[in-house]
Design a protein around this motif. Structure first.
Motif, PDB file in Angstrom:
ATOM      1  N   PRO A 122      34.584  49.831  50.399  1.00 51.10           N
ATOM      2  CA  PRO A 122      35.964  49.381  50.208  1.00 51.10           C
ATOM      3  C   PRO A 122      36.971  50.499  50.443  1.00 51.10           C
ATOM      4  O   PRO A 122      36.896  51.558  49.834  1.00 51.10           O
ATOM      5  N   VAL A 123      37.910  50.221  51.345  1.00 49.85           N
ATOM      6  CA  VAL A 123      38.936  51.191  51.737  1.00 49.85           C
ATOM      7  C   VAL A 123      40.304  50.608  51.428  1.00 49.85           C
ATOM      8  O   VAL A 123      40.596  49.458  51.763  1.00 49.85           O
ATOM      9  N   VAL A 124      41.144  51.399  50.774  1.00 47.63           N
ATOM     10  CA  VAL A 124      42.500  50.982  50.434  1.00 47.63           C
ATOM     11  C   VAL A 124      43.457  51.518  51.492  1.00 47.63           C
ATOM     12  O   VAL A 124      43.414  52.712  51.827  1.00 47.63           O
ATOM     13  N   ALA A 125      44.309  50.641  52.004  1.00 45.34           N
ATOM     14  CA  ALA A 125      45.331  51.042  52.971  1.00 45.34           C
ATOM     15  C   ALA A 125      46.707  50.808  52.359  1.00 45.34           C
ATOM     16  O   ALA A 125      46.948  49.766  51.747  1.00 45.34           O
ATOM     17  N   LEU A 126      47.588  51.768  52.521  1.00 45.94           N
ATOM     18  CA  LEU A 126      48.972  51.671  52.059  1.00 45.94           C
ATOM     19  C   LEU A 126      49.876  51.934  53.248  1.00 45.94           C
ATOM     20  O   LEU A 126      49.720  52.942  53.948  1.00 45.94           O
ATOM     21  N   GLY A 127      50.819  51.026  53.485  1.00 48.96           N
ATOM     22  CA  GLY A 127      51.680  51.205  54.641  1.00 48.96           C
ATOM     23  C   GLY A 127      53.091  50.723  54.408  1.00 48.96           C
ATOM     24  O   GLY A 127      53.381  49.984  53.461  1.00 48.96           O
ATOM     25  N   SER A 128      53.982  51.145  55.294  1.00 47.57           N
ATOM     26  CA  SER A 128      55.353  50.649  55.275  1.00 47.57           C
ATOM     27  C   SER A 128      55.342  49.153  55.547  1.00 47.57           C
ATOM     28  O   SER A 128      54.557  48.658  56.353  1.00 47.57           O
ATOM     29  N   GLY A 129      56.246  48.424  54.885  1.00 47.19           N
ATOM     30  CA  GLY A 129      56.358  46.995  55.091  1.00 47.19           C
ATOM     31  C   GLY A 129      57.608  46.648  55.861  1.00 47.19           C
ATOM     32  O   GLY A 129      58.259  47.495  56.472  1.00 47.19           O
ATOM     33  N   GLY A 130      57.946  45.371  55.842  1.00 48.28           N
ATOM     34  CA  GLY A 130      59.146  44.927  56.529  1.00 48.28           C
ATOM     35  C   GLY A 130      58.881  44.537  57.968  1.00 48.28           C
ATOM     36  O   GLY A 130      57.749  44.563  58.456  1.00 48.28           O
ATOM     37  N   VAL A 131      59.945  44.217  58.663  1.00 50.89           N
ATOM     38  CA  VAL A 131      59.820  43.661  60.007  1.00 50.89           C
ATOM     39  C   VAL A 131      59.282  44.672  61.015  1.00 50.89           C
ATOM     40  O   VAL A 131      58.728  44.308  62.040  1.00 50.89           O
ATOM     41  N   ALA A 132      59.436  45.974  60.727  1.00 56.83           N
ATOM     42  CA  ALA A 132      59.008  47.002  61.686  1.00 56.83           C
ATOM     43  C   ALA A 132      57.640  47.585  61.350  1.00 56.83           C
ATOM     44  O   ALA A 132      57.238  48.580  61.943  1.00 56.83           O
ATOM     45  N   ALA A 133      56.911  46.951  60.435  1.00 57.39           N
ATOM     46  CA  ALA A 133      55.649  47.533  59.974  1.00 57.39           C
ATOM     47  C   ALA A 133      54.670  47.742  61.120  1.00 57.39           C
ATOM     48  O   ALA A 133      54.041  48.804  61.241  1.00 57.39           O
ATOM     49  N   GLU A 134      54.516  46.747  61.994  1.00 61.26           N
ATOM     50  CA  GLU A 134      53.548  46.858  63.079  1.00 61.26           C
ATOM     51  C   GLU A 134      53.995  47.857  64.133  1.00 61.26           C
ATOM     52  O   GLU A 134      53.170  48.438  64.829  1.00 61.26           O
ATOM     53  N   LEU A 157      55.964  50.678  63.461  1.00 63.72           N
ATOM     54  CA  LEU A 157      55.924  52.032  62.902  1.00 63.72           C
ATOM     55  C   LEU A 157      54.503  52.512  62.653  1.00 63.72           C
ATOM     56  O   LEU A 157      54.208  53.695  62.770  1.00 63.72           O
ATOM     57  N   ARG A 158      53.612  51.593  62.259  1.00 66.45           N
ATOM     58  CA  ARG A 158      52.222  51.951  61.959  1.00 66.45           C
ATOM     59  C   ARG A 158      52.150  53.151  61.010  1.00 66.45           C
ATOM     60  O   ARG A 158      51.446  54.127  61.248  1.00 66.45           O
ATOM     61  N   ASP A 159      52.920  53.051  59.959  1.00 68.31           N
ATOM     62  CA  ASP A 159      52.982  54.116  58.944  1.00 68.31           C
ATOM     63  C   ASP A 159      51.991  53.751  57.844  1.00 68.31           C
ATOM     64  O   ASP A 159      52.330  53.035  56.898  1.00 68.31           O
ATOM     65  N   VAL A 160      50.751  54.231  57.967  1.00 67.16           N
ATOM     66  CA  VAL A 160      49.669  53.797  57.078  1.00 67.16           C
ATOM     67  C   VAL A 160      48.848  55.010  56.642  1.00 67.16           C
ATOM     68  O   VAL A 160      48.591  55.923  57.441  1.00 67.16           O
ATOM     69  N   THR A 161      48.437  55.006  55.376  1.00 65.68           N
ATOM     70  CA  THR A 161      47.481  55.990  54.882  1.00 65.68           C
ATOM     71  C   THR A 161      46.314  55.257  54.236  1.00 65.68           C
ATOM     72  O   THR A 161      46.434  54.082  53.869  1.00 65.68           O
ATOM     73  N   HIS A 162      45.179  55.960  54.106  1.00 60.83           N
ATOM     74  CA  HIS A 162      43.961  55.327  53.618  1.00 60.83           C
ATOM     75  C   HIS A 162      43.311  56.157  52.520  1.00 60.83           C
ATOM     76  O   HIS A 162      43.424  57.392  52.498  1.00 60.83           O
ATOM     77  N   GLY A 163      42.603  55.476  51.633  1.00 61.60           N
ATOM     78  CA  GLY A 163      41.798  56.124  50.595  1.00 61.60           C
ATOM     79  C   GLY A 163      40.616  55.235  50.264  1.00 61.60           C
ATOM     80  O   GLY A 163      40.607  54.034  50.574  1.00 61.60           O
ATOM     81  N   PHE A 164      39.609  55.812  49.626  1.00 60.56           N
ATOM     82  CA  PHE A 164      38.370  55.089  49.352  1.00 60.56           C
ATOM     83  C   PHE A 164      38.318  54.660  47.889  1.00 60.56           C
ATOM     84  O   PHE A 164      38.555  55.463  46.981  1.00 60.56           O
ATOM     85  N   ALA A 165      38.017  53.397  47.681  1.00 60.99           N
ATOM     86  CA  ALA A 165      37.952  52.854  46.326  1.00 60.99           C
ATOM     87  C   ALA A 165      36.673  53.314  45.623  1.00 60.99           C
ATOM     88  O   ALA A 165      35.620  53.412  46.255  1.00 60.99           O
ATOM     89  N   PRO A 166      36.785  53.604  44.296  1.00 61.75           N
ATOM     90  CA  PRO A 166      37.998  53.545  43.487  1.00 61.75           C
ATOM     91  C   PRO A 166      38.816  54.829  43.623  1.00 61.75           C
ATOM     92  O   PRO A 166      38.266  55.914  43.770  1.00 61.75           O
ATOM     93  N   LEU A 167      40.128  54.676  43.550  1.00 60.57           N
ATOM     94  CA  LEU A 167      41.033  55.809  43.653  1.00 60.57           C
ATOM     95  C   LEU A 167      41.335  56.395  42.283  1.00 60.57           C
ATOM     96  O   LEU A 167      41.416  55.672  41.292  1.00 60.57           O
ATOM     97  N   GLY A 168      41.542  57.701  42.246  1.00 57.75           N
ATOM     98  CA  GLY A 168      42.153  58.337  41.094  1.00 57.75           C
ATOM     99  C   GLY A 168      43.656  58.394  41.286  1.00 57.75           C
ATOM    100  O   GLY A 168      44.169  58.225  42.406  1.00 57.75           O
ATOM    101  N   ALA A 169      44.383  58.644  40.217  1.00 55.58           N
ATOM    102  CA  ALA A 169      45.844  58.673  40.305  1.00 55.58           C
ATOM    103  C   ALA A 169      46.321  59.756  41.268  1.00 55.58           C
ATOM    104  O   ALA A 169      47.284  59.555  42.024  1.00 55.58           O
TER     105      ALA A 169
END
Length: 716
Positions: A605-617, A619-631
């Motif tokens: 399981p991989v968590v992805a966090l990215g910019s949202g909104g109409v320009a999300a695709e 901008l492709r502003d995305v980072t990733h981390g592996f579950a479970p995450l620490g703070a």
């Protein structure tokens, strides 16, 4: 490769008492001719047993008709015969106590259907016989410490290859050999070289795990097209940090075209590069792009000094070279150290009046004074400055004579900080030998030195992070979800119930049944205008594509019309869709982000966090981390976003609730980790981050389930 086979002790593979070459030939143009020649002429001191029933002797060595006839003991069989004969030869190895095989032969899965069947038979023969093997379809291996040349090709033919404390493991024999030869040409010794080929048994991770534990290996290097066990790759990265041994990794097959090429090359299947990059970022890996990067980063790490920060001082005899180095340092995320006034005063005492005492320190071609080089004097001064974490020196004065190089080595060894020397094209060979002996890294240009400096700073930063890292702690106990035997996509309302169970804030909402829609005249209790109205259906995952969402509904008349409209549009979009009803939810606001989870077959399981909104695709502003995450990991993911300045308050705008966002990421990651094997995907889009102190809200959600399976992995 069978992942259940025990991890082997490969000592006898790389330091064999004797080697049998099956398919041996007198003709050096044939694959079977090369290993015999190299073993016989390049210093190997063990037994060499050519196997060829058609010959009595090869290169003055007695030739044997088969493996049954060779003298015992023998540790390794190098196999260079047709693919169809290889599985039975593995069984012969077992019968004769030969524990390892190197299969140079091609014609297996890279050749298509019949080859795939042969490879399956080969893998089964290896597993049943307990013979561990490298290959097939590989170039073999080198142990230059013991002069063991068990392979063929350009990387094996040179008589003057020098050993060193680097192990190179590659999925591409040809490109790997290029890296080996380039390193040797640059004066960088590589002690071990292995080409894994199709890796039906021993894979690239097996070999890296073996070499990282060896005392005679300080740096590992690898060329990877694809792997099948991302969790193991991550564990290897963690071990690299524990041992302070960097792994220089060249990852190919990152683009769509590259993945297709990798599949046709060694039939490697590659997970998305973003997941590899996330694994590299968290572990003791340093990414390199080519053989020159291997040379420069490898030489820098063999200097055995790491910086305590990312601040660099440049000492140069050329203003232009200093500017280029400064540009490249900034590009790599390094800072030019601000020199203290006492440091600047001392520099002015040794530099001419027209020289620049600031950073970069430009000595302006000033000649040596009183037998000492001005650049070395400047180097010694800037190394005393607390702001200097490492120094790049580019001046002929420091290296055009051995005595200057010896003085530079003395200065570098006394300070404990990395000193990277950039040489010109007319470098003094004896001076470079002095630098090598003193473990002071040298590079062809200031640009190459800057790359090496960022590699050192990157690894040092990871070490510091690993020392302070805490295990990911649970924000709440594991929740049993009412998933029962369900599989496939859940409706939005059902999906949000899973998030709500893990404490992820959801916008206030209510679901109105289809029967209630025609008579809908007012908001359900607990809601206030404005609201959003949307269809609720597990069969319509993307409601905007169906145009089944109405935003900013502000009165009862608009509410009734919006409810009827989304039902009609959903039925038009997908007539067979099962419609649960209409969701009426409070309008949320804030900075829009997207949070997703994918249970990747390779990495889990991989968590992805990215910019949202109409320009999300776009901008492709995305980072990733592996579950479970620490703070801490969640905060790092947030900080890597290009939109991160908007969250912290940009140009006087209020800061947003980053801590609540980090907490939501952690909770989503535990939801995925607790139900690994059942939850295939989670999509929260949008997740609104509200001003500081007001938290976050999940405005829409999608959860995709796998069918229950007795073979599903346990929760993490």
């Amino acid at each position: 490769m069978n992942r259940n086979r025990p991890r082997p002790d490969l000592t006898r593979l790389f330091d064999p008492c004797a080697v049998a070459v099956v398919g041996a030939s007198e003709d050096e143009r044939r694959i079977g001719g090369e290993p015999v020649r190299y073993l016989a002429t390049l210093g190997y001191r063990g037994g060499i047993y050519p196997v060829n029933p058609g010959r009595a002797a090869i290169r003055g060595l007695k030739c044997y008709p088969d493996l049954d006839a060779i003298p015992k003991p023998c540790d390794v069989a190098v196999i260079a015969v047709s693919a169809a004969a290889v599985p039975d030869l593995i069984r012969q190895c077992a019968r004769n106590g030969i524990g390892f095989a190197v299969v140079l032969s091609a014609g297996f899965r890279e050749a298509g259907g019949e080859g795939m069947a042969l490879e399956h038979e080969l893998a089964l023969a290896a597993e049943q016989s307990a013979v561990r093997l490298i290959g097939p379809n590989c170039q073999g291996f080198l142990n230059l410490h013991r002069h063991v040349h068990c392979g063929f090709g350009s990387g094996f033919q040179y008589p003057d290859l020098r050993p060193g404390p680097i192990a190179l493991v590659t999925q591409s024999g040809g490109f790997g050999a290029t890296m080996l030869v380039r390193a040797q040409d640059a004066g960088l010794g590589i002690g071990y070289f292995v080409s894994t080929g199709n890796a039906v048994d021993l894979g690239i991770l097996d070999l890296l795990e073996y070499f990282i534990e060896r005392d005679d290996v300080e740096v590992l290097a690898t060329f990877i097209e694809g792997i099948t066990d991302g969790r193991r790759l991550r564990a290897l990265g963690a071990r690299a940090l524990e041992l302070r041994k960097p792994i220089l990794v060249c990852k190919a097959g990152n683009s769509a075209a590259g993945r297709r090429a990798a599949a046709s090359h060694t039939a490697s299947l590659s997970a998305p590069y973003a997941l590899y990059r996330a694994a590299f970022d968290e572990g003791g890996f340093v990414e390199i792009g080519d053989a020159d990067d291997l040379v420069d980063a490898g030489r820098a790490f063999l200097g055995r000094r790491l910086p305590r920060g990312n601040r660099v001082v440049i000492v140069t005899g050329s203003g232009g070279a200093g500017v280029i180095a400064a540009d490249r340092c900034e590009q790599y995320g390094l800072e030019l150290a601000p020199l203290a006034e006492p440091t600047l005063g001392r520099l002015r005492e040794v530099l001419p009046g027209f020289a620049a005492a600031s950073n970069p320190v430009d000595i302006s071609g000033q000649r040596s004074q009183s037998g000492h080089s001005v650049s070395n004097a400047a180097l010694e001064i800037v190394l005393d400055d607390p702001a200097a974490c490492q120094v790049i020196v580019r001046s002929k004065q420091s290296t055009h004579r051995p005595e200057n190089a010896r003085e530079l080595v003395r200065i570098a060894q006394a300070c404990g900080k990395p000193v990277l020397v950039a040489l010109g094209a007319d470098r003094d060979i004896e001076a470079t030998r002095v630098l090598d002996a003193g473990r002071v890294p040298w590079h062809g240009t200031t640009v190459r030195a800057a790359f090496a400096a960022q590699a050192l700073a990157q690894f040092s930063r990871k070490l510091e992070r690993s020392r302070s890292a805490q295990p990911a702690s649970r924000p709440l106990p594991r929740r049993d979800l009412p998933l029962a035997s369900r599989s496939g996509t859940l409706s939005e309302h059902e999906s949000k119930a899973q998030l709500r169970a893990y404490g992820i804030p959801i916008a206030v909402e209510a679901v109105v049944s289809l029967d209630e829609v025609p008579a809908l005249k007012a908001l359900p209790s607990g809601l206030a205008y404005p609201v959003v109205v949307k269809i609720d259906s597990a069969d319509i995952a993307h409601k905007t594509e169906a145009d089944a969402v109405v935003l900013d509904v502000r009165d009862n008349a608009a509410l009734a019309e919006a409810a009827r409209r989304v039902v009609a549009r959903a039925r038009c979009y997908r007539p067979a869709a099962r419609l649960n009803g209409v969701t009426i939810a409070a309008m949320a606001s804030g900075i829009e982000l997207i949070v997703g989870v994918v249970d990747d077959a390779c990495f889990g399981p991989v968590v992805a966090l990215g910019s949202g909104g109409v320009a999300a695709e776009i901008l492709r502003d995305v980072t990733h981390g592996f579950a479970p995450l620490g703070a801490a990991t969640a905060r790092e993911m947030i900080g890597r976003l290009r939109c991160a300045p908007l969250l912290s308050g940009y140009r006087g705008a209020p800061a947003h609730d980053v801590e609540a966002l980090a907490d939501a990421l952690v909770r989503i990651s535990w939801l995925a980790a607790d139900h690994v094997g059942r939850i295939a995907e989670i999509d929260v889009n949008p997740l609104f981050v509200r001003p500081a102190g007001r938290g976050v809200l999940a405005a829409d959600a999608l959860v995709v389930l796998r069918a229950p399976s007795h073979d599903a992995p346990a929760a993490l």
